[in-house]
Design a protein around this motif. Sequence first.
Motif, mmCIF file in Angstrom:
data_model
loop_
_atom_site.group_PDB
_atom_site.id
_atom_site.type_symbol
_atom_site.label_atom_id
_atom_site.label_comp_id
_atom_site.label_asym_id
_atom_site.label_seq_id
_atom_site.Cartn_x
_atom_site.Cartn_y
_atom_site.Cartn_z
ATOM 1 N N THR A 26 -19.794 -44.704 17.580
ATOM 2 C CA THR A 26 -19.251 -45.523 16.499
ATOM 3 C C THR A 26 -17.947 -46.175 16.925
ATOM 4 O O THR A 26 -17.117 -45.546 17.588
ATOM 5 C CB THR A 26 -19.002 -44.668 15.241
ATOM 6 N N GLU B 293 -14.651 -48.269 15.332
ATOM 7 C CA GLU B 293 -13.921 -48.596 14.101
ATOM 8 C C GLU B 293 -12.719 -49.460 14.454
ATOM 9 O O GLU B 293 -12.082 -49.242 15.486
ATOM 10 C CB GLU B 293 -13.493 -47.321 13.378
ATOM 11 N N SER C 262 -16.366 -50.772 10.526
ATOM 12 C CA SER C 262 -17.013 -49.719 11.299
ATOM 13 C C SER C 262 -18.424 -50.149 11.691
ATOM 14 O O SER C 262 -19.123 -50.793 10.901
ATOM 15 C CB SER C 262 -17.071 -48.419 10.481
ATOM 16 N N THR D 35 -21.835 -48.384 13.807
ATOM 17 C CA THR D 35 -22.501 -47.337 14.563
ATOM 18 C C THR D 35 -23.597 -47.968 15.404
ATOM 19 O O THR D 35 -24.520 -48.595 14.864
ATOM 20 C CB THR D 35 -23.094 -46.265 13.632
ATOM 21 N N THR E 178 -26.222 -44.844 21.759
ATOM 22 C CA THR E 178 -24.873 -44.494 22.203
ATOM 23 C C THR E 178 -24.593 -45.066 23.587
ATOM 24 O O THR E 178 -25.490 -45.263 24.396
ATOM 25 C CB THR E 178 -24.674 -42.971 22.230
ATOM 26 N N THR F 54 -20.675 -39.171 19.337
ATOM 27 C CA THR F 54 -21.638 -38.471 18.505
ATOM 28 C C THR F 54 -21.448 -36.980 18.686
ATOM 29 O O THR F 54 -20.746 -36.527 19.588
ATOM 30 C CB THR F 54 -23.069 -38.847 18.904
#
Length: 279
Positions: free
Chosen positions: A30, A32, A93, A95, A99, A179
């Motif tokens: 994620t 931000e 944000s 996600t 990843t 994560t």
Amino acid sequence: VTAWWNPDGSNYDLYLWDAFTPASAGDIGTIEWRGSYGASGSPINFTVAIYASIPAGSQPDVSHPPLVEYEIGDNAGETYAGLWGGVVMYDYSFTMPTTFPAQAGVKYWLQIEAWQSGFPDWAVAAGLGGDGTHFLCEHNNIVVGDAASTGDVVMDAGVPTGCWFTSRTGDVAFSLLSTDATDVGDPAGLAEFALGGVLPNPSRGDRLEVTFTLPDAAPATLALFDVGGRRVALADVGALGAGKHVVDLARRAPIRSGIYFVRLSRGGQEAASRAAIVR
């Protein structure tokens, strides 16, 4: 400013990258960030990308495609963050669907680009704790002549034809969150010991949410220290158990303005991050 004039772009577009170097390997899940905008209004979309660095480490490798790149498709959950120096700020944000495996000690460059339906004026907030520089592509320097009546320089607001790259002072306000790390071969699926992001950062002192992960329910503490080493806040977090958690260190009392250090401790393990309180 790090925004472009959708759908065709203009010579007022600006593209910005800021570097980060992970201290340890991990999967970034994620991203931000914080920013603001003017008359053109809330972004209709964002592009988020991570670039490799050139061998010298002084700038992103823009001669090759980014390592990952996403168009979010909306305004990234825009949330009012407060008034800072008379400017309304918003938190965002995203996600990632997959990843990003960041390697320890490797320098990467994060690009966050807002899409706007008018003159590009979305700007990312200034951050703390980086190397004090960022990298910029600017288009607004194409001189096409002087206005006959005033002698003012006339800029070409048409579709841009290329980038003028430059390094600038200042860091970008963003956080990278991993994560919950698990060992595939471990049936217990224990999370790693890790300190994640601090939001908002900078904060007004009434909210300071810290994200972290613990491998089990062993005794652990989350503390906030000022630059003089005095402990300002303390939370016993071991009982929260394994997994990812978020604790607000300002939940009991507002925190005064200043620079602070967040420290997660468990046995002989420690992880630290920096936070700023601005009023």
